[in-house]
Design a protein around this motif. Structure first.
Motif, mmCIF file in Angstrom:
data_model
loop_
_atom_site.group_PDB
_atom_site.id
_atom_site.type_symbol
_atom_site.label_atom_id
_atom_site.label_comp_id
_atom_site.label_asym_id
_atom_site.label_seq_id
_atom_site.Cartn_x
_atom_site.Cartn_y
_atom_site.Cartn_z
ATOM 1 N N UNK A 98 1.055 8.947 -7.413
ATOM 2 C CA UNK A 98 1.282 10.384 -7.325
ATOM 3 C C UNK A 98 1.129 10.937 -5.925
ATOM 4 N N UNK A 99 1.343 10.092 -4.913
ATOM 5 C CA UNK A 99 1.261 10.554 -3.538
ATOM 6 C C UNK A 99 -0.102 10.382 -2.907
ATOM 7 N N UNK A 147 1.637 12.544 0.015
ATOM 8 C CA UNK A 147 2.915 13.025 -0.499
ATOM 9 C C UNK A 147 2.679 13.924 -1.693
ATOM 10 N N UNK A 148 3.491 14.949 -1.808
ATOM 11 C CA UNK A 148 3.401 15.851 -2.947
ATOM 12 C C UNK A 148 3.688 15.075 -4.234
ATOM 13 N N UNK A 149 2.908 15.291 -5.297
ATOM 14 C CA UNK A 149 3.113 14.506 -6.530
ATOM 15 C C UNK A 149 4.499 14.682 -7.142
ATOM 16 N N UNK A 156 0.834 -1.205 0.000
ATOM 17 C CA UNK A 156 0.000 0.000 0.000
ATOM 18 C C UNK A 156 0.870 1.256 0.000
ATOM 19 N N UNK A 157 1.949 1.256 0.766
ATOM 20 C CA UNK A 157 2.837 2.421 0.799
ATOM 21 C C UNK A 157 3.455 2.678 -0.574
ATOM 22 N N UNK A 158 3.878 1.616 -1.257
ATOM 23 C CA UNK A 158 4.463 1.782 -2.593
ATOM 24 C C UNK A 158 3.397 2.210 -3.597
#
Length: 599
Positions: A440-441, A461-463, A432-434
């Motif tokens: 795109x975050x 996370x910022x794209x 899931x993290x990957x």
């Protein structure tokens, strides 16, 4: 002198007899009997017509029964409509112990027909002789042909009733996802348990009249119609699932590993396309033995994620602005202190930029990056990606992992966290993290139901940073990286290897868990994959225990098939065209050049 009493001179007259009145007596007796008859008639009328509830209940208790109408459990299919779990009608033999207990010959005949010991069946019946119903031992939910063969013997007090039994056409390849049902068709593990209420439906109920032998002689009334269970369409793709299972089995045989898991997610939707585990079991024939094989290791087993956490450490540094992809980091002399111990690299890589830190999987490099980050900021970053909490997939028994808060960190804890020690996670959490990086975050809640991503999504996370990390991870599978064996001809692959030592009493043992987590294709990621091989034998076939040698080739073989099955267009056209032009003979040379000759 003798005195004599003188007679009065008059004799006493006898009383006259009363005349016997026979007619009166007969009328009296007749009247009394008539009153009794009237009383009996009145009582009979009262019992039969006016106040008949009591005796009606008594009669009904002997002959009127409410019997359930069995209903089929909903079918489970894969995303393409292929059946994964179906219910089929079967027969269950039952008997009336009261009738059998008084007929030793019938017990003997039944024992012979069912291959049960006579003494065992006699004891079994006698223990239930105060009841009117019992299942014949070992003959519930059996083949209808077998049941009819026994019924044809016309053994007194032996009957059958229709039920349904669950069948799993794909067997052990999908067993950990599907789970199984018990003898009463209730979900016990996996999806069968998670969606039991949806799948099981509601049995009907009807009133019937049975004769003294227990046979149904009349259907009186339908109390409640049966409602079949609802069908369920999973996100699993049967083809990819079998491919992952087959290649995982091959890898475990080659490396003599103890266990392994493969998780494949759709990056955009969070749908679980495949989840394979070994050891597995046959859910068509579940016994009480080896229950350890029943658990879905991809969501229940916890491992320290090792170097698969390094892309997140780099992403945290990029987000904090303390590094850029080209920031130089001195890893000389190949180690740095870590309390009483050392944090070491495989060898001394000298000065690396941040991209090179991932390419070479430098423990020293990420340790120096994490030193620039405040404790709580790094902690919050990893928790944002779901570490330390359940993924929300809804799978029964899912483990949230362990991730201590900063107030429990020792002086070296943050450093070891940067390269994947000091916390634990499931293979699904890593995938899931990957997937969030590849999306795109945006992190999406995993789901086992097609179109069932109701858990929503959240930006973590910022794209732009996500794209930078993707480009860095791409170098890991290219020449000079640690996972060239994960490269796929015609596709750019982003990923990260991991080789974590297994914890043991007093520290860490010289036993390992080999990882590869990856995304493909890089241009528009479709799949997020985590491969975990637990405890490979370094001496098996001359191979090593590292993730780049054990898990990366497994990733490549599974993804080659999955990309083709899902018609995902290649994003490395130049290499693919060169291989096609070279033909079969030159294809291996082109692929070898693209992967540094170590595929």
């Amino acid at each position: 002198m003798r005195f004599v009493r003188a007679s009065s001179g008059t004799a006493k007259k006898p009383r006259p007899r009363a005349q016997f009145n026979l007619r009166g007596r007969l009328m009296l007796v007749a009247g009394a009997m008539g009153l009794c008859a009237v009383a009996l008639v009145v009582r009979a009328v009262d019992l039969q017509l006016v106040d008949n509830d009591f005796y009606q209940r008594k009669a009904d208790a002997r002959f009127l029964r409410e019997v359930p109408i069995p209903t089929s459990r909903g079918m489970i299919t894969d995303r393409n409509g292929e059946p994964l779990a179906v219910s089929s009608p079967v027969e269950s033999l039952w008997a009336n112990p009261q009738e059998l207990a008084n007929d030793p010959d019938a017990i003997a005949r039944l024992a012979e027909a069912t291959s049960l010991p006579v003494d065992y069946l006699t004891r079994y019946v006698s223990q239930r002789k105060d009841k009117e119903f019992m299942y014949v031992p070992g003959h519930r939910r059996i083949n209808p042909a077998v049941a009819q063969k026994i019924l044809a013997l016309k053994i007194p007090g032996v009957f059958s009733q229709r039920e349904f039994r669950r069948f799993y056409p794909q067997g052990e390849a999908v067993a950990h996802v599907l789970g199984f049902t018990n003898i009463d068709d209730q979900g016990q593990e996996g999806v069968e348990l998670a969606f039991d209420e949806w799948l099981r439906g509601k049995p009907g109920l009807q009133k019937v009249i049975r004769d003294r032998h227990g046979r149904i002689v009349e259907h009186v009334d339908l109390v409640r119609p049966a409602e079949p269970g609802k069908d369920l369409v999973l996100s699993i793709d049967r083809r990819i699932q079998f491919l992952a299972y087959r290649e995982l089995k091959r890898t475990l045989l080659e490396t003599r590993a103890a266990s392994g898991s493969v998780v494949i997610l759709d990056v955009a939707t969070g749908e679980v396309l495949a989840m394979a585990n070994l050891p597995s079991y046959n859910n068509n024939k579940v016994s009480g033995e080896n229950r350890d094989a029943y658990r879905n290791r991809a969501v229940t087993d916890l491992f320290e994620p090792g170097s698969t956490i390094k892309p997140l450490t780099v992403a945290a540094g990029l987000e904090a602005g303390v590094i850029t992809p080209t920031t130089l980091i001195d890893t000389n002399p190949g180690w740095i202190p870590n309390g009483r111990y050392r944090t070491s690299d495989f060898r001394n890589y000298g000065v690396l930029d941040v991209t090179g830190v991932l390419t070479k999987s430098s423990n020293v490099g990420v340790s120096k990056i994490v030193r620039m980050l405040p404790d709580r900021e790094f902690d919050a970053f990893l928790r944002r990606f779901g570490f330390g909490s359940s993924t929300g997939s809804g799978f029964p028994g899912e483990a949230p992992g362990t991730f201590p808060t900063p107030d429990r960190w020792s002086g070296t804890h943050k450093q070891t966290l940067s390269y994947g020690y000091g916390l634990s996670a499931t293979p699904l959490q890593i995938a899931r993290a990957y997937a969030a990086i590849g999306n795109g975050g945006v992190m999406v809640t995993p789901t086992f139901v097609k179109g069932g991503h109701a858990g929503g999504s959240v930006r973590v996370l910022d794209p732009e940073i996500a794209a930078q990390v993707m480009q860095m991870m791409q170098t890991v599978t290219e020449p000079g990286g640690t996972a060239t064996r994960a490269a796929i001809l015609g596709y750019h692959v982003a990923g990260k290897t991991g080789t974590a030592r297994k914890s043991a009493a007093g520290g860490y043992a010289r036993r390992y868990v080999a990882y590869f987590a990856g995304l493909v294709p890089v241009e528009r990621p479709r799949f997020a994959v985590t491969v975990v091989v637990n405890d490979p034998d370094p001496s098996a076939g001359g191979s090593t225990y590292g993730g780049g040698y054990v898990s990366a080739p497994l990733f490549a073989r599974v993804m080659e098939g999955a990309l083709r099955l899902m018609d995902v267009p290649p994003d490395d056209i130049e290499t693919w065209l060169a291989a096609q032009a070279a033909g079969e003979g030159g294809r291996a040379r082109v692929a070898g050049a693209a992967t540094g000759g170590r595929r």
